[in-house]
Design a protein around this motif. Structure first.
Motif, PDB file in Angstrom:
ATOM      1  N   LEU A  76       0.861  -1.168   0.000  1.00 45.52           N
ATOM      2  CA  LEU A  76       0.000   0.000   0.000  1.00 45.52           C
ATOM      3  C   LEU A  76       0.906   1.228   0.000  1.00 45.52           C
ATOM      4  O   LEU A  76       1.789   1.346   0.856  1.00 45.52           O
ATOM      5  N   GLU A  77       0.714   2.133  -0.917  1.00 40.77           N
ATOM      6  CA  GLU A  77       1.520   3.351  -0.938  1.00 40.77           C
ATOM      7  C   GLU A  77       1.003   4.309   0.129  1.00 40.77           C
ATOM      8  O   GLU A  77      -0.208   4.402   0.341  1.00 40.77           O
ATOM      9  N   PRO A  78       1.893   5.055   0.779  1.00 37.89           N
ATOM     10  CA  PRO A  78       1.446   6.038   1.776  1.00 37.89           C
ATOM     11  C   PRO A  78       0.416   7.001   1.203  1.00 37.89           C
ATOM     12  O   PRO A  78      -0.458   7.472   1.927  1.00 37.89           O
ATOM     13  N   GLN A  79       0.513   7.247  -0.119  1.00 38.50           N
ATOM     14  CA  GLN A  79      -0.421   8.185  -0.728  1.00 38.50           C
ATOM     15  C   GLN A  79      -1.875   7.738  -0.528  1.00 38.50           C
ATOM     16  O   GLN A  79      -2.772   8.567  -0.369  1.00 38.50           O
ATOM     17  N   ASP A 242     -10.051   0.441   8.483  1.00 37.96           N
ATOM     18  CA  ASP A 242     -10.132  -1.012   8.357  1.00 37.96           C
ATOM     19  C   ASP A 242     -10.853  -1.399   7.066  1.00 37.96           C
ATOM     20  O   ASP A 242     -10.457  -2.351   6.384  1.00 37.96           O
ATOM     21  N   GLY A 243     -11.896  -0.651   6.707  1.00 36.41           N
ATOM     22  CA  GLY A 243     -12.671  -0.939   5.498  1.00 36.41           C
ATOM     23  C   GLY A 243     -11.793  -0.825   4.261  1.00 36.41           C
ATOM     24  O   GLY A 243     -11.787  -1.703   3.382  1.00 36.41           O
ATOM     25  N   MET A 244     -11.009   0.257   4.243  1.00 37.07           N
ATOM     26  CA  MET A 244     -10.128   0.476   3.092  1.00 37.07           C
ATOM     27  C   MET A 244      -9.077  -0.626   2.993  1.00 37.07           C
ATOM     28  O   MET A 244      -8.832  -1.183   1.924  1.00 37.07           O
ATOM     29  N   LEU A 245      -8.474  -0.989   4.167  1.00 36.73           N
ATOM     30  CA  LEU A 245      -7.409  -2.003   4.178  1.00 36.73           C
ATOM     31  C   LEU A 245      -7.957  -3.376   3.799  1.00 36.73           C
ATOM     32  O   LEU A 245      -7.298  -4.154   3.109  1.00 36.73           O
ATOM     33  N   ALA A 254      -4.284  -9.093   7.691  1.00 39.18           N
ATOM     34  CA  ALA A 254      -3.148  -8.396   7.103  1.00 39.18           C
ATOM     35  C   ALA A 254      -2.847  -7.071   7.815  1.00 39.18           C
ATOM     36  O   ALA A 254      -1.830  -6.446   7.566  1.00 39.18           O
ATOM     37  N   PHE A 255      -3.703  -6.642   8.694  1.00 32.53           N
ATOM     38  CA  PHE A 255      -3.519  -5.334   9.338  1.00 32.53           C
ATOM     39  C   PHE A 255      -4.249  -5.350  10.695  1.00 32.53           C
ATOM     40  O   PHE A 255      -5.041  -6.259  10.978  1.00 32.53           O
ATOM     41  N   TYR A 256      -3.927  -4.364  11.463  1.00 33.10           N
ATOM     42  CA  TYR A 256      -4.611  -4.230  12.742  1.00 33.10           C
ATOM     43  C   TYR A 256      -4.668  -2.763  13.114  1.00 33.10           C
ATOM     44  O   TYR A 256      -3.662  -2.050  13.010  1.00 33.10           O
ATOM     45  N   THR A 257      -5.842  -2.307  13.523  1.00 32.20           N
ATOM     46  CA  THR A 257      -5.986  -0.901  13.900  1.00 32.20           C
ATOM     47  C   THR A 257      -6.468  -0.815  15.346  1.00 32.20           C
ATOM     48  O   THR A 257      -7.375  -1.552  15.741  1.00 32.20           O
ATOM     49  N   GLN A 258      -5.837   0.056  16.107  1.00 38.74           N
ATOM     50  CA  GLN A 258      -6.349   0.275  17.462  1.00 38.74           C
ATOM     51  C   GLN A 258      -6.419   1.765  17.747  1.00 38.74           C
ATOM     52  O   GLN A 258      -5.620   2.544  17.240  1.00 38.74           O
TER      53      GLN A 258
END
Lengths: 411, 245
Positions: A76-79, A242-245, A254-258
């Motif tokens: 995923l690009e930072p952009q 989370d939806g985007m990821l 593949a990811f985790y958000t807190q």
């Protein structure tokens, strides 16, 4: 006979045998002191956690990305994250990639190979609070600006260790070499904690994240630090991210958000549960204290059988006698409760000053104050009086039911 | 005219193992306001039981007891406490002062239970102490007083509640004979001033200070009349020398 007279009488018989009264109260004193101490320390820790959260910002949302872990380089690009922030201005207010890397750092002939390097954007520094998202404050100069980041300027903000060791305290505008490229020092962070060792907490350096990615030789950003518009929008912000990821990776692992708000709630809930268990244990001591009071009151009723007989012959009704003994038991435990509150407050401030400093250092300078809350003091006092009255009732009732003739003849 | 104290056919029967003991075996007696009566009897005669019933500390098994025209023989605990508080003043052999209260506080006790406000309580207690000549000792603890003084405090306590009857149970039993005589003459003085005094004793020489003697034996009244009648002190069936003892 009214309350005031019963109370004075109770004080009189308590002071008549001070040692016995003190021993009777001991269970209550210890129980109340323990409850006060536990609640005070718990409040202190909770206060620290809240300070920490306030400093970091209750609107901080951290996203960890590790991809599919199958070696594919679908990154995923930072952009994409910047675009996300722009699409949702009502929820998200900013994002900083957080790239950590190792590189060879030189100043003149000195080599620094333990320095931690971080690539971030200007969002990493909150100008309103005056701290970075890692709780550092600036001592000199400024933090990275939007232009520094957008134009990938070779500028950096260094930690107190480098400023001292490499530049002797005069670092602003001086040059550092990172993997052979020259960087200008534009800011120096204030010293945080005592550790001024090589590779320690103050041995760090912040660069624009694109520069860091280039130095790392990879386009992969493992951590993004978002800020939501407020604490209340942290949860919807997490959903959006989370939806985007999930769209991108098609894999929830593949990811985790807190969010900071979540973490603070979690910590507070855990602290609350731990405190409830400890207070429940301390409350057992209160129960034992209550039984101690009942025991002594039963002895006291037997010892004062004659007095009870005299009072009855003079016209004391059952309720007069009962009230006298209940108030005596209540007074005993109330005084015990007050002593316990005093002891608890003393212990709390002693323990607070003993462990406060080290806790404070660990928690990034958040201050620790183990002061019992007014409500916990009030409840402790109320509970101790209640225990005295509850456990005093049985002996008091026994006294009230004594037959005056038998009581008068008792020796 | 209505009697102040009236016992009608009073029985008090205690179970004692298989047997029963008739402490009072059909006692009827009446005492009028202003009298000075001695209830006399040897131990086991039932005089203590009579005193407990007259003092509303106990209830009869059967029969009735009217105090001031009210039947108090069927009253409950708390009602009796109120009667004791309002109508009776006790003087005990052992003084029965509460050791940790000072003289004034002891005398105030019956007024405290009567709900008299503190100002009036204090004044009335001091008046009573004045009557027994111990007002200046009001701050002393009972243990700091002599036996005679303690007994006078207990008389003051009995007087403080302005009772209808002063009930003195062996009031001289713990005193030497000179102090005992003082206490007796004090009771006599109270009687002359209008108080009704009932004296319970086993001692004939004390009983004769009263105007009237009621002699109990085996739970029955065996003599009731003038204290100066020779039959008052020598009850039927008793030896002469024992009666004079």
């Amino acid at each position: 006979m009214n309350f005031g007279q019963s109370f004075r009488l109770a004080l009189k018989s308590l002071t008549a045998s001070k040692m016995r009264s003190l021993l009777t109260m001991l269970g209550i004193i210890i129980g109340v002191a323990a409850v006060i101490l536990i609640l005070a320390l718990g409040n202190g820790v909770q206060g620290m956690v809240n300070q920490q959260v306030d400093k970091l910002g209750i609107n901080l949302v951290q996203t960890y990305v590790w991809g599919r872990g199958d070696g594919t380089t679908m990154n995923l690009e930072p952009q994409a994250m910047y675009d996300l922030v722009e699409e949702h201005p009502d929820v998200l207010s900013g994002v900083s990639p957080y790239v950590s890397l190792t590189a060879t750092l030189r100043h003149g002939d000195d080599k620094y190979d333990k320095t931690k390097l971080y690539g971030v954007s200007q969002v990493f520094y909150n100008a309103a609070r005056g701290t970075t998202l890692n709780m550092d404050t600036l001592a000199q100069g400024r933090f990275l600006s939007y232009l520094d980041v957008a134009r990938r300027q070779n500028v950096c903000v260094i930690g107190a260790y480098l400023a001292q060791d490499a530049f002797g305290g005069d670092a602003l505008g001086r040059q550092l070499s990172i993997n052979g490229s020259s960087y200008t020092v534009i800011g120096v962070l204030a010293q945080n904690g005592e550790n001024m060792e090589k590779g320690g907490a103050n041995d760090q350096i912040y660069l624009p994240y694109e520069n860091a990615l280039e130095l790392a030789g990879s386009r992969f950003v493992g951590v993004y630090l978002f800020t939501s518009t407020s604490g209340d929008t942290a949860a919807p912000a997490k959903e959006i991210i989370d939806g985007m990821l999930l769209d991108f990776y098609q894999d929830p692992d593949a990811f985790y958000t807190q969010t900071m708000a979540e973490q603070a709630n979690l910590i507070n809930a855990m602290m609350g549960a731990a405190m409830a268990v400890l207070v429940a244990i301390a409350a057992i001591s209160l129960l034992v204290g209550g039984i101690g009071i009942m025991n002594i009151m039963l002895v006291s009723v037997t010892e004062r059988t004659r007095e009870i007989g005299i009072r009855k012959s003079l016209g004391a009704k059952r309720r007069d006698i009962r009230r006298q003994f209940v108030i005596e038991a209540g007074t005993t435990s109330a005084i015990g409760g007050l002593l316990g509150i005093g002891l608890g407050c003393l212990l709390a401030s002693a323990v607070g000053s003993l462990i406060g400093a080290s806790l404070s250092a660990q928690m990034g300078g958040a201050s620790f104050s183990a002061t019992p809350t007014l409500i916990s003091v009030a409840i402790s006092f109320g509970v101790s009086v209640g225990i005295g009255v509850l456990f005093g009732y049985l002996p008091a009732n026994k006294a009230a039911k004594l037959n005056p003739i038998d009581a008068l003849r008792y020796d | 005219m209505e009697h102040l104290i009236e016992l009608r056919d009073v029985y008090k029967i205690y179970p004692m193992g298989e047997e029963t003991v008739r402490a009072l075996d059909g006692v009827s007696l009446s005492i009028d306001s202003g009298e000075f009566v001695a209830i006399v009897g040897s131990s086991g005669s039932g005089k203590s039981t009579a005193m407990n019933i007259i003092g509303c500390l106990d209830v009869p098994t059967s029969g009735s007891y009217l105090l001031g025209g009210v039947d108090v023989s069927t009253m409950g605990d708390d009602q009796q406490a109120e009667i004791r508080n309002k109508m009776l003043g006790f003087i005990f052999q052992q003084y029965n002062l509460i050791p940790k209260l000072n003289v004034l506080e002891n005398v105030e006790l019956p007024l405290l239970y009567a709900g008299v406000p503190s100002e009036a309580r204090r004044r009335r207690a001091l008046d009573a102490l004045e009557r027994v000549g111990l007002a200046e000792k009001r701050r002393h603890l009972p243990s700091q007083l002599s036996g005679g003084q303690q007994q006078r405090v207990s008389i003051a306590r009995a007087l403080a509640g302005t009772p209808s009857v002063i009930l003195a149970d062996e009031p001289t039993g713990a005193l030497d004979s000179r102090t005992g005589r003082e206490v007796l003459s004090f009771l006599k003085k109270l009687n002359r001033e209008g108080d009704t005094v009932v004296l319970i004793t086993h001692d004939n020489s004390i009983a004769v200070k009263a105007d009237r003697i009621i002699r109990l034996q085996d739970g029955k009244v065996v003599y009731d009349g003038d204290a100066h009648d020779p039959r008052a002190v020598v009850s039927p069936g008793e030896e002469e020398q024992e009666g004079q003892a």
